[in-house]
Design a protein around this motif. Sequence first.
Motif, PDB file in Angstrom:
ATOM      1  N   ASN A 178      13.970 -81.635   8.653  1.00 31.03           N
ATOM      2  CA  ASN A 178      13.424 -82.918   8.206  1.00 31.03           C
ATOM      3  C   ASN A 178      14.108 -83.403   6.936  1.00 31.03           C
ATOM      4  O   ASN A 178      14.440 -84.592   6.799  1.00 31.03           O
ATOM      5  CB  ASN A 178      11.914 -82.801   7.973  1.00 31.03           C
ATOM      6  N   ASN A 179      14.345 -82.480   5.992  1.00 35.17           N
ATOM      7  CA  ASN A 179      15.025 -82.865   4.747  1.00 35.17           C
ATOM      8  C   ASN A 179      16.461 -83.325   5.010  1.00 35.17           C
ATOM      9  O   ASN A 179      16.913 -84.342   4.459  1.00 35.17           O
ATOM     10  CB  ASN A 179      15.021 -81.696   3.767  1.00 35.17           C
ATOM     11  N   TYR A 180      17.173 -82.577   5.853  1.00 38.62           N
ATOM     12  CA  TYR A 180      18.570 -82.913   6.143  1.00 38.62           C
ATOM     13  C   TYR A 180      18.668 -84.266   6.850  1.00 38.62           C
ATOM     14  O   TYR A 180      19.530 -85.087   6.535  1.00 38.62           O
ATOM     15  CB  TYR A 180      19.200 -81.823   7.017  1.00 38.62           C
ATOM     16  N   ILE A 181      17.787 -84.489   7.829  1.00 37.09           N
ATOM     17  CA  ILE A 181      17.851 -85.741   8.601  1.00 37.09           C
ATOM     18  C   ILE A 181      17.490 -86.932   7.717  1.00 37.09           C
ATOM     19  O   ILE A 181      18.120 -87.997   7.796  1.00 37.09           O
ATOM     20  CB  ILE A 181      16.922 -85.642   9.827  1.00 37.09           C
ATOM     21  N   MET A 182      16.495 -86.764   6.870  1.00 33.18           N
ATOM     22  CA  MET A 182      16.131 -87.850   5.957  1.00 33.18           C
ATOM     23  C   MET A 182      17.291 -88.175   5.018  1.00 33.18           C
ATOM     24  O   MET A 182      17.606 -89.362   4.779  1.00 33.18           O
ATOM     25  CB  MET A 182      14.900 -87.432   5.153  1.00 33.18           C
ATOM     26  N   ARG A 183      17.957 -87.141   4.498  1.00 37.62           N
ATOM     27  CA  ARG A 183      19.108 -87.362   3.615  1.00 37.62           C
ATOM     28  C   ARG A 183      20.254 -88.031   4.365  1.00 37.62           C
ATOM     29  O   ARG A 183      20.918 -88.944   3.834  1.00 37.62           O
ATOM     30  CB  ARG A 183      19.557 -86.007   3.044  1.00 37.62           C
ATOM     31  N   CYS A 184      20.478 -87.630   5.607  1.00 36.26           N
ATOM     32  CA  CYS A 184      21.560 -88.219   6.399  1.00 36.26           C
ATOM     33  C   CYS A 184      21.298 -89.698   6.678  1.00 36.26           C
ATOM     34  O   CYS A 184      22.211 -90.544   6.582  1.00 36.26           O
ATOM     35  CB  CYS A 184      21.721 -87.434   7.699  1.00 36.26           C
ATOM     36  N   ARG A 185      20.058 -90.047   7.016  1.00 35.05           N
ATOM     37  CA  ARG A 185      19.728 -91.449   7.303  1.00 35.05           C
ATOM     38  C   ARG A 185      19.879 -92.324   6.049  1.00 35.05           C
ATOM     39  O   ARG A 185      20.380 -93.443   6.117  1.00 35.05           O
ATOM     40  CB  ARG A 185      18.295 -91.549   7.850  1.00 35.05           C
ATOM     41  N   GLU A 186      19.431 -91.795   4.912  1.00 33.42           N
ATOM     42  CA  GLU A 186      19.560 -92.575   3.690  1.00 33.42           C
ATOM     43  C   GLU A 186      21.027 -92.731   3.275  1.00 33.42           C
ATOM     44  O   GLU A 186      21.449 -93.800   2.816  1.00 33.42           O
ATOM     45  CB  GLU A 186      18.771 -91.890   2.566  1.00 33.42           C
ATOM     46  N   TRP A 187      21.774 -91.672   3.437  1.00 36.78           N
ATOM     47  CA  TRP A 187      23.192 -91.680   3.012  1.00 36.78           C
ATOM     48  C   TRP A 187      24.005 -92.633   3.877  1.00 36.78           C
ATOM     49  O   TRP A 187      24.720 -93.505   3.360  1.00 36.78           O
ATOM     50  CB  TRP A 187      23.722 -90.249   3.110  1.00 36.78           C
ATOM     51  N   GLN A 250      36.392 -90.191   2.363  1.00 39.75           N
ATOM     52  CA  GLN A 250      35.847 -88.934   1.827  1.00 39.75           C
ATOM     53  C   GLN A 250      34.322 -88.911   1.972  1.00 39.75           C
ATOM     54  O   GLN A 250      33.742 -87.868   2.310  1.00 39.75           O
ATOM     55  CB  GLN A 250      36.243 -88.814   0.360  1.00 39.75           C
ATOM     56  N   ASP A 251      33.662 -90.065   1.740  1.00 40.18           N
ATOM     57  CA  ASP A 251      32.206 -90.133   1.939  1.00 40.18           C
ATOM     58  C   ASP A 251      31.841 -89.915   3.397  1.00 40.18           C
ATOM     59  O   ASP A 251      30.883 -89.187   3.714  1.00 40.18           O
ATOM     60  CB  ASP A 251      31.691 -91.495   1.474  1.00 40.18           C
ATOM     61  N   ILE A 252      32.609 -90.533   4.281  1.00 43.70           N
ATOM     62  CA  ILE A 252      32.341 -90.356   5.724  1.00 43.70           C
ATOM     63  C   ILE A 252      32.520 -88.896   6.127  1.00 43.70           C
ATOM     64  O   ILE A 252      31.771 -88.347   6.945  1.00 43.70           O
ATOM     65  CB  ILE A 252      33.271 -91.269   6.549  1.00 43.70           C
ATOM     66  N   GLY A 253      33.516 -88.220   5.534  1.00 39.61           N
ATOM     67  CA  GLY A 253      33.747 -86.806   5.849  1.00 39.61           C
ATOM     68  C   GLY A 253      32.575 -85.933   5.460  1.00 39.61           C
ATOM     69  O   GLY A 253      32.151 -85.047   6.223  1.00 39.61           O
ATOM     70  N   ASN A 254      32.000 -86.188   4.282  1.00 36.98           N
ATOM     71  CA  ASN A 254      30.825 -85.406   3.852  1.00 36.98           C
ATOM     72  C   ASN A 254      29.604 -85.695   4.716  1.00 36.98           C
ATOM     73  O   ASN A 254      28.808 -84.797   5.028  1.00 36.98           O
ATOM     74  CB  ASN A 254      30.510 -85.734   2.384  1.00 36.98           C
ATOM     75  N   ILE A 255      29.443 -86.967   5.100  1.00 36.74           N
ATOM     76  CA  ILE A 255      28.305 -87.316   5.970  1.00 36.74           C
ATOM     77  C   ILE A 255      28.448 -86.626   7.325  1.00 36.74           C
ATOM     78  O   ILE A 255      27.467 -86.124   7.898  1.00 36.74           O
ATOM     79  CB  ILE A 255      28.221 -88.841   6.130  1.00 36.74           C
ATOM     80  N   ARG A 256      29.685 -86.599   7.851  1.00 41.08           N
ATOM     81  CA  ARG A 256      29.909 -85.908   9.141  1.00 41.08           C
ATOM     82  C   ARG A 256      29.623 -84.421   9.030  1.00 41.08           C
ATOM     83  O   ARG A 256      29.081 -83.804   9.960  1.00 41.08           O
ATOM     84  CB  ARG A 256      31.360 -86.137   9.581  1.00 41.08           C
ATOM     85  N   HIS A 257      29.986 -83.822   7.895  1.00 40.31           N
ATOM     86  CA  HIS A 257      29.709 -82.387   7.712  1.00 40.31           C
ATOM     87  C   HIS A 257      28.199 -82.132   7.706  1.00 40.31           C
ATOM     88  O   HIS A 257      27.723 -81.143   8.274  1.00 40.31           O
ATOM     89  CB  HIS A 257      30.342 -81.925   6.401  1.00 40.31           C
ATOM     90  N   LEU A 258      27.442 -83.032   7.067  1.00 45.90           N
ATOM     91  CA  LEU A 258      25.983 -82.900   7.082  1.00 45.90           C
ATOM     92  C   LEU A 258      25.432 -83.040   8.496  1.00 45.90           C
ATOM     93  O   LEU A 258      24.512 -82.309   8.890  1.00 45.90           O
ATOM     94  CB  LEU A 258      25.378 -83.957   6.157  1.00 45.90           C
ATOM     95  N   CYS A 259      26.000 -83.962   9.269  1.00 44.93           N
ATOM     96  CA  CYS A 259      25.557 -84.120  10.664  1.00 44.93           C
ATOM     97  C   CYS A 259      25.851 -82.871  11.487  1.00 44.93           C
ATOM     98  O   CYS A 259      25.053 -82.487  12.359  1.00 44.93           O
ATOM     99  CB  CYS A 259      26.239 -85.331  11.290  1.00 44.93           C
ATOM    100  N   ASP A 260      27.000 -82.216  11.214  1.00 45.21           N
ATOM    101  CA  ASP A 260      27.311 -80.952  11.906  1.00 45.21           C
ATOM    102  C   ASP A 260      26.248 -79.897  11.620  1.00 45.21           C
ATOM    103  O   ASP A 260      25.832 -79.160  12.526  1.00 45.21           O
ATOM    104  CB  ASP A 260      28.688 -80.440  11.456  1.00 45.21           C
ATOM    105  N   GLN A 261      25.803 -79.830  10.358  1.00 39.48           N
ATOM    106  CA  GLN A 261      24.768 -78.852  10.001  1.00 39.48           C
ATOM    107  C   GLN A 261      23.456 -79.137  10.736  1.00 39.48           C
ATOM    108  O   GLN A 261      22.798 -78.218  11.226  1.00 39.48           O
ATOM    109  CB  GLN A 261      24.532 -78.903   8.482  1.00 39.48           C
ATOM    110  N   VAL A 262      23.109 -80.424  10.826  1.00 41.10           N
ATOM    111  CA  VAL A 262      21.860 -80.785  11.507  1.00 41.10           C
ATOM    112  C   VAL A 262      21.923 -80.406  12.979  1.00 41.10           C
ATOM    113  O   VAL A 262      20.961 -79.857  13.550  1.00 41.10           O
ATOM    114  CB  VAL A 262      21.575 -82.287  11.336  1.00 41.10           C
ATOM    115  N   VAL A 263      23.042 -80.672  13.635  1.00 38.95           N
ATOM    116  CA  VAL A 263      23.184 -80.369  15.061  1.00 38.95           C
ATOM    117  C   VAL A 263      23.133 -78.862  15.288  1.00 38.95           C
ATOM    118  O   VAL A 263      22.476 -78.372  16.225  1.00 38.95           O
ATOM    119  CB  VAL A 263      24.486 -80.973  15.607  1.00 38.95           C
ATOM    120  N   GLU A 264      23.809 -78.094  14.420  1.00 39.74           N
ATOM    121  CA  GLU A 264      23.821 -76.632  14.582  1.00 39.74           C
ATOM    122  C   GLU A 264      22.422 -76.046  14.369  1.00 39.74           C
ATOM    123  O   GLU A 264      21.992 -75.159  15.120  1.00 39.74           O
ATOM    124  CB  GLU A 264      24.809 -76.022  13.583  1.00 39.74           C
TER     125      GLU A 264
END
Length: 538
Positions: A178-187, A250-264
Motif C-alpha cells: 500500500n505504501n509503495y503503490i501510494m508513493r508510485c501514484r503520487e510520483w 532519470q526520474d522515469i528510471g527511478n519510477i520504473r524501478h519502484l514499479c518493478d518492486q511493486v510487481v515483484e
Amino acid sequence: MLVLFETAAGYAIFKVLDESKLQQVDSLYKEFETPEKANNIVKLKHFEKFQDTTEALAAATALVEGKIGKSLKKVLKKVVAKEAHEQLAISDAKLGGVIKDKLELSCVHSPAVAELMRCIRSQMESLISGLPARELSAMSLGLAHSLSRYKLKFSPDKVDTMIVQAISLLDDLDKELNNYIMRCREWYGWHFPELGKVVTDNLAYCKTVRKIGDRTNVSGSDLSDILPEEIEAEVKLAAEISMGTEVSEQDIGNIRHLCDQVVEISEYRAQLYDYLKNRMMAIAPNLTVMVGELVGARLISHAGSLLNLAKHPASTVQILGAEKALFRALKTRKDTPKYGLIYHASLVGQTTAKNKGKISRMLAAKAALAVRYDALGEDTNAEMGVENRAKLEARLRQLEEKGIRRISGTGKASAAADKYQHKSEVRIYDPSGDSTIPSTSKKRKYEEVQEEEEEEGGEEAPTPAVRAKKPKTEAEEAAEEETPKKKKKKKDKKAEEEPKEEEEQVEEPKEEEEEVAVTETSEKKKKKKKKKVKEEDE
C-alpha cells in the motif's frame, strides 16, 4: 531369581546371586556402591539388543501400554522358559500379569524389586559389557524423542509456527504494498495525472507505468496484454491532452524501478498466500472450512499456537482480537463487543446487521469444536467442518427468512401464538324468515288516518294509501288470547316509545307512498283551518 531390565539399547536379564540381600531393602544401595560389589549381587545372563530406533520405539510403546512386544516375547521364550522354576522380577505389575497369563511364568513385583532396579540402573555401564556410556546416552535421547512424538501424536506437518510467521509476513507485505503503490501514484501523477483516474487497479497501474515510461510513448506502446481495449483507448486519448509536467529520464528510471518492486512483491504475496492456504488445510482443515484460511491463520497467530487456541472456550474465540474494546466496555459498563477477528469470516459478512451477533456466536462455538478436533484428533479430514458449516448456513437462511417460531414465552414476553381452543357455535333456527309478510302492524298511522276522516266529515278527500294489516297467524292469535290485557297495554306503550324500527322491514316503494299520503292530509288540515279563520273575520 531372574530380573527383567529394560534399557534404551535392549532387554537385559540378570540372575540374582544372593537373594538374602534383597530382604534388606533400606541398605540394598550399599551393595551397589562399586561395580565389584554389584557383580557379587547380580550377574548378566542375556542381553537382546534392538536393531534400530523403530524396534526400540515399538518395544517401549508396548511396555508403556502394558503389552508384550515381539522382541520381549522372543527373549522370554528363549531364556526364561528354560528355567521355568525361577521367579521373574519385573518393574511393572501390569506387565507381570500379562506375562503370567500368556507364558505361564511366575512374576514378582515388590518394593524390594523396585529398589533392585534402581541399584542396577546406577551400575548399568559396568554390569552390561560392550555398551559404551556415550552410545547409551544417544540411544536414550533418540528413544525419548520418538516416544514423546508418539505419545503426543506429533507430526512434522503440524508445525503451526509456519502459519504464525506466514500470516504475519502477509500482513506486513500488504502494508508495504500500500505504501509503495501510494508513493508510485503520487510520483508519476506529476507527469501523467490522468492515468490514475483511468486505471484504478494498482497492479495494472504499475505495469502500465513500467511499460510506457514517458507519456509521449503511449501512442506507440501496445498495452493490450495489461489493459482492456476500452481502457487502453482512454489512456492514449488522455496522454494527448495531459496537463502533467515534464520530467527527466532519470526520474522515469527511478519510477520504473519502484514499479518493478511493486510487481515483484505482488507476485511473492500471491505465492505466499498459496503456501499459507496449503499449510492451513494440512494443519487445521476443519477450522479452514469454517472461517477461511486468513481468519483461521489470524486466530492461531493471535492465540500463539493451535494448541493454545484449542484450549480457549467458544466465548473467547468469538471476541479474540477485540480485547481493547472488551476491557473498555467493562470499564465504562457498556455493552461488550460481539465479535473480534471472526467478524471477517464469510458467514458473518453475508448476514444482515441485526443477525451478525447471533451468527458470530454460533460460528465461534462450531469453530472451537473444529480447532479441538484439528489439534487433538487423529484424523486429518474436514468432514466435521463441512457438516457444521452446512448446519450454520441452514440456520442463517432460517434467520434471514424470519422463519423463527416461538413455541413458548419467557418471563419478559408472552408466547407469540396463543393456546388453541376449539369454539363450537350452536345456531338456533329462526322461524321469522319463513314469511315475507311483516309480522307487526303500524297501528299508530292507521289511527291517525281514521281521526282525520272523522274531522273532515262527509267531504270528499283522497283516501291515503295505508298499508294493509298483516293477517295474523293462528299461533299469534292463540298467544294473544293467553296473555293478559295489562301486558298488551305495556307492549303498545313500548311500541310507541321505541323508534320505528319496523318501518325498515317494509319495502322501499311502500314507505315512499305512505310518506306522500301523510303529507297530503297535513296540507289539507292547514287549508281548512285557514278557511275557518277567514269566515270568522268576515
